[in-house]
Design an enzyme around this catalytic site. Structure first.
Site, PDB file in Angstrom:
ATOM      1  N   ASP A 383      38.207  37.344  38.414  1.00 36.29           N
ATOM      2  CA  ASP A 383      37.590  37.045  37.113  1.00 36.29           C
ATOM      3  C   ASP A 383      36.806  35.737  37.128  1.00 36.29           C
ATOM      4  O   ASP A 383      36.602  35.123  36.079  1.00 36.29           O
ATOM      5  CB  ASP A 383      38.669  36.978  36.021  1.00 36.29           C
ATOM      6  CG  ASP A 383      39.049  38.353  35.487  1.00 36.29           C
ATOM      7  OD1 ASP A 383      38.223  39.277  35.612  1.00 36.29           O
ATOM      8  OD2 ASP A 383      40.170  38.501  34.971  1.00 36.29           O
ATOM      9  N   LYS A 386      34.099  34.824  34.528  1.00 40.95           N
ATOM     10  CA  LYS A 386      34.404  34.438  33.139  1.00 40.95           C
ATOM     11  C   LYS A 386      34.006  32.993  32.851  1.00 40.95           C
ATOM     12  O   LYS A 386      33.987  32.574  31.693  1.00 40.95           O
ATOM     13  CB  LYS A 386      35.888  34.631  32.861  1.00 40.95           C
ATOM     14  CG  LYS A 386      36.293  36.091  32.687  1.00 40.95           C
ATOM     15  CD  LYS A 386      37.768  36.217  32.326  1.00 40.95           C
ATOM     16  CE  LYS A 386      38.161  37.668  32.106  1.00 40.95           C
ATOM     17  NZ  LYS A 386      39.596  37.826  31.791  1.00 40.95           N
ATOM     18  N   HIS A 411      30.776  39.402  32.957  1.00 39.24           N
ATOM     19  CA  HIS A 411      31.469  38.507  33.895  1.00 39.24           C
ATOM     20  C   HIS A 411      31.628  39.151  35.277  1.00 39.24           C
ATOM     21  O   HIS A 411      31.701  38.448  36.282  1.00 39.24           O
ATOM     22  CB  HIS A 411      32.837  38.076  33.344  1.00 39.24           C
ATOM     23  CG  HIS A 411      33.929  39.072  33.556  1.00 39.24           C
ATOM     24  ND1 HIS A 411      34.171  40.110  32.679  1.00 39.24           N
ATOM     25  CD2 HIS A 411      34.870  39.194  34.538  1.00 39.24           C
ATOM     26  CE1 HIS A 411      35.202  40.820  33.105  1.00 39.24           C
ATOM     27  NE2 HIS A 411      35.652  40.290  34.238  1.00 39.24           N
ATOM     28  N   HIS A 437      36.277  45.524  40.181  1.00 41.33           N
ATOM     29  CA  HIS A 437      37.655  45.728  39.731  1.00 41.33           C
ATOM     30  C   HIS A 437      37.739  46.272  38.306  1.00 41.33           C
ATOM     31  O   HIS A 437      38.836  46.610  37.844  1.00 41.33           O
ATOM     32  CB  HIS A 437      38.469  44.436  39.876  1.00 41.33           C
ATOM     33  CG  HIS A 437      38.203  43.399  38.827  1.00 41.33           C
ATOM     34  ND1 HIS A 437      37.034  42.674  38.776  1.00 41.33           N
ATOM     35  CD2 HIS A 437      38.965  42.959  37.792  1.00 41.33           C
ATOM     36  CE1 HIS A 437      37.083  41.829  37.766  1.00 41.33           C
ATOM     37  NE2 HIS A 437      38.248  41.983  37.142  1.00 41.33           N
ATOM     38  N   HIS A 438      36.600  46.380  37.614  1.00 39.83           N
ATOM     39  CA  HIS A 438      36.587  47.024  36.289  1.00 39.83           C
ATOM     40  C   HIS A 438      35.952  48.413  36.322  1.00 39.83           C
ATOM     41  O   HIS A 438      35.801  49.044  35.276  1.00 39.83           O
ATOM     42  CB  HIS A 438      35.848  46.147  35.268  1.00 39.83           C
ATOM     43  CG  HIS A 438      36.656  44.959  34.817  1.00 39.83           C
ATOM     44  ND1 HIS A 438      37.860  45.082  34.151  1.00 39.83           N
ATOM     45  CD2 HIS A 438      36.430  43.627  34.958  1.00 39.83           C
ATOM     46  CE1 HIS A 438      38.339  43.879  33.880  1.00 39.83           C
ATOM     47  NE2 HIS A 438      37.487  42.973  34.367  1.00 39.83           N
ATOM     48  N   ASP A 466      45.716  43.976  38.568  1.00 39.90           N
ATOM     49  CA  ASP A 466      45.239  43.193  37.432  1.00 39.90           C
ATOM     50  C   ASP A 466      45.696  43.794  36.100  1.00 39.90           C
ATOM     51  O   ASP A 466      46.219  43.088  35.232  1.00 39.90           O
ATOM     52  CB  ASP A 466      43.710  43.112  37.481  1.00 39.90           C
ATOM     53  CG  ASP A 466      43.139  42.243  36.375  1.00 39.90           C
ATOM     54  OD1 ASP A 466      43.787  41.253  36.004  1.00 39.90           O
ATOM     55  OD2 ASP A 466      42.037  42.565  35.890  1.00 39.90           O
TER      56      ASP A 466
END
Length: 526
Positions: A383, A386, A411, A437-438, A466
């Site tokens: 992350d 961010k 992000h 990862h999203h 996560d």
């Protein structure tokens, strides 16, 4: 390894350290006599009763038939010399034993000498040509003098063959370690291999020890070992089971005393049959070598011993410096990840948990050891993007509106851009994780809507780690979920949000994953 001291052991036999040294000093050359005439056993033993070669006597083993010999030889493949009768229960029993030794036992070290009272039964030229034997003698020719000469030449050949094999094994250690010499586990193998070669070349007792005492260890350079823990990093032979132990608990007291004496005197020295080598590297760390059974050796061999400890110590020092750089890099990665989590009013333990859980999943998935370590080191930066998200959005307690959500989603791409310019493995892997990862298995994720195996395995596994940890942690917009509810949502999202195999591995390793959650628990979590 940081503050602990390091030991590298190399030895040949199995057993306790002190027993191994005593056994090595008292070991004898094994001579197997295979003959159906008991008189030949008696006269051979009587003639050679006081024989010694290289300070070692003989240990006789008797067999009275070819069949018995095969059973015995299978348990004594370290026999130096085999005196083998040709005609026993059959006319070619001895020849069949010779074929068994070389062919079935695959023993090429033991020296085989055929002894026959009936030379016509096995003509010398044919036997020498067809069988891998080392000499052929008629029993009437073996006078005491000739038997003495035969033993000397045979044992010398056996010793040299064993030396070559030990050098080969040592060289294999060195070559393998040299491919990645800056890993501590490789430098240990490097030292073990070098010790094996050194003891073999100088015909020393194969029991030896290499030690490294960190300059930062408690007590200082001149302090006694008795106040410090000496952790064994690598071990072989008699000391093979000691890896990870405190050396003070396994080394004989007299050896520890000799090491203390070398440290206090800050110099190498030879004692009564042993050698302690001392070398201090550029960082002030003390390096020691201990070898037993050295005896009287030449000035050239003494110099070789001292060169060994110097060169291995320099290699060890370089490996330590490399490890310091790698450790600093890992620490910076964690600090960056924790800084992002702190900014979003979350604990830095989140990145530690994600790292450990990602490592567990990667290992279970069957990734190579290097990749398992890589995903552990890179996942804390998932992350990092961010940093570019405004505080008002990042810490908003309520639901984000559509415009805010688009900013939040940015992000992933931002983190990728920040990291992708690096050529470092960790940061390149982190850039992939930050970007993907999203993404979701069914293609409904962001930023690119990738699906299935098109999503990098690093991103797929980090996503599981996560989400699991985020659901179980307090956030500005929610309270931590109970564990049973988290498990239910993970199973529901199998094949939708998450890689199905990844979820299966998550469930298979659930207890270990929960242990990570407990080990790095946040102070405010349930």
């Amino acid at each position: 390894m940081t503050d602990d001291d390091a030991l590298i052991f190399a030895a040949e036999d199995h057993g306790e350290a002190d027993q191994g040294r005593a056994q090595a000093a008292q070991s004898k050359w094994k001579v197997v006599i295979i003959d159906d005439d008991p008189g030949m056993h008696d006269v051979t033993k009587l003639t050679l009763a006081d024989f010694e070669f290289a300070g070692r006597g003989l240990n006789f083993i008797s067999c009275y038939s070819g069949a018995e010999a095969k059973e015995v030889l299978a348990d004594h493949q370290d026999a130096a010399l085999i005196l083998l009768d040709v005609v026993m229960e059959t006319e070619d029993a001895g020849l069949q034993v010779a074929r068994y030794i070389r062919g079935e036992l695959n023993n090429w070290r033991s020296r085989i000498v055929l002894r026959t009272g009936q030379p016509g039964q096995a003509p010398e030229r044919k036997v020498i040509a067809d069988y891998d034997i080392n000499d052929y003698k008629e029993k009437t020719d073996l006078t005491a003098t000739k038997l003495f000469t035969l033993l000397c030449s045979s044992l010398r050949s056996y010793r040299d063959i064993v030396t070559i094999e030990q050098n080969k094994r040592g060289l294999e250690h060195v070559i393998k370690a040299s491919a990645n010499v800056f890993e501590l586990k490789s430098i240990n193998k490097f030292a073990e291999g070098a010790l094996e070669q050194l003891t073999a070349l100088l015909h020393l007792d194969p029991s030896a020890v290499y030690m490294h005492k960190d300059a930062s260890a408690p007590g200082g350079l001149a302090a006694s070992f008795s106040g410090d823990k000496l952790r064994i990093l690598a071990a072989t032979g008699a000391f093979g089971s000691y890896a990870g132990d405190d050396a003070k608990h396994v080394l004989p007291e007299d050896v520890v005393g000799r090491l203390e004496e070398a440290i206090k005197g800050r110099a190498s020295h030879y004692g009564d049959g042993d050698f302690v080598g001392f070398f201090e590297d550029r960082q002030g760390a003390v390096n020691l070598t201990y070898m037993s059974g050295v005896g009287s050796i030449s000035d050239v061999d003494q110099r070789l011993l001292e060169l060994f400890i110097q060169n291995v110590s320099i290699a060890f020092e370089n490996a330590q410096l490399h490890e310091d750089v790698a450790s600093t890099q890992r620490e910076i990665v964690y600090m960056l990840g924790e800084a992002v989590e702190t900014r979003s009013q979350e604990t830095g333990n989140h990145v530690k948990r994600v790292a450990e859980i990602s490592r567990i999943l990667a290992a279970a998935y069957g990734l190579e050891e290097e990749e398992v370590e890589l995903i552990k080191l890179a996942s804390p930066l998932h992350d990092i993007g961010k940093i570019g998200v405004p505080d008002a959005i990042l810490n908003k307690p309520g639901k984000l509106d559509s415009e805010e959500w688009e900013i939040m989603k940015s992000h992933a791409a931002l983190g990728h851009r920040m990291l992708s310019g690096s050529s470092r493995k960790i940061l390149k892997a982190a850039s992939v994780i930050a970007l993907e990862h999203h993404e979701k298995w069914d293609g409904s994720g962001y930023p690119h809507g990738k699906k299935g195996d098109d999503i990098h395995i690093y991103g797929r596994l980090t996503a599981i780690a996560d989400v699991f940890d985020a659901l179980g942690s307090d956030r500005c917009y929610k309270k931590a979920w109970p564990l049973d509810r988290i498990v239910s949502i993970m199973e529901e999202e199998r094949g939708r949000h998450f890689d199905p195999q990844g979820v299966d591995l998550f469930m298979a390793n659930f207890d270990e994953i929960v242990a990570v959650r407990e080990r790095f628990a946040d102070s405010f979590t349930e």
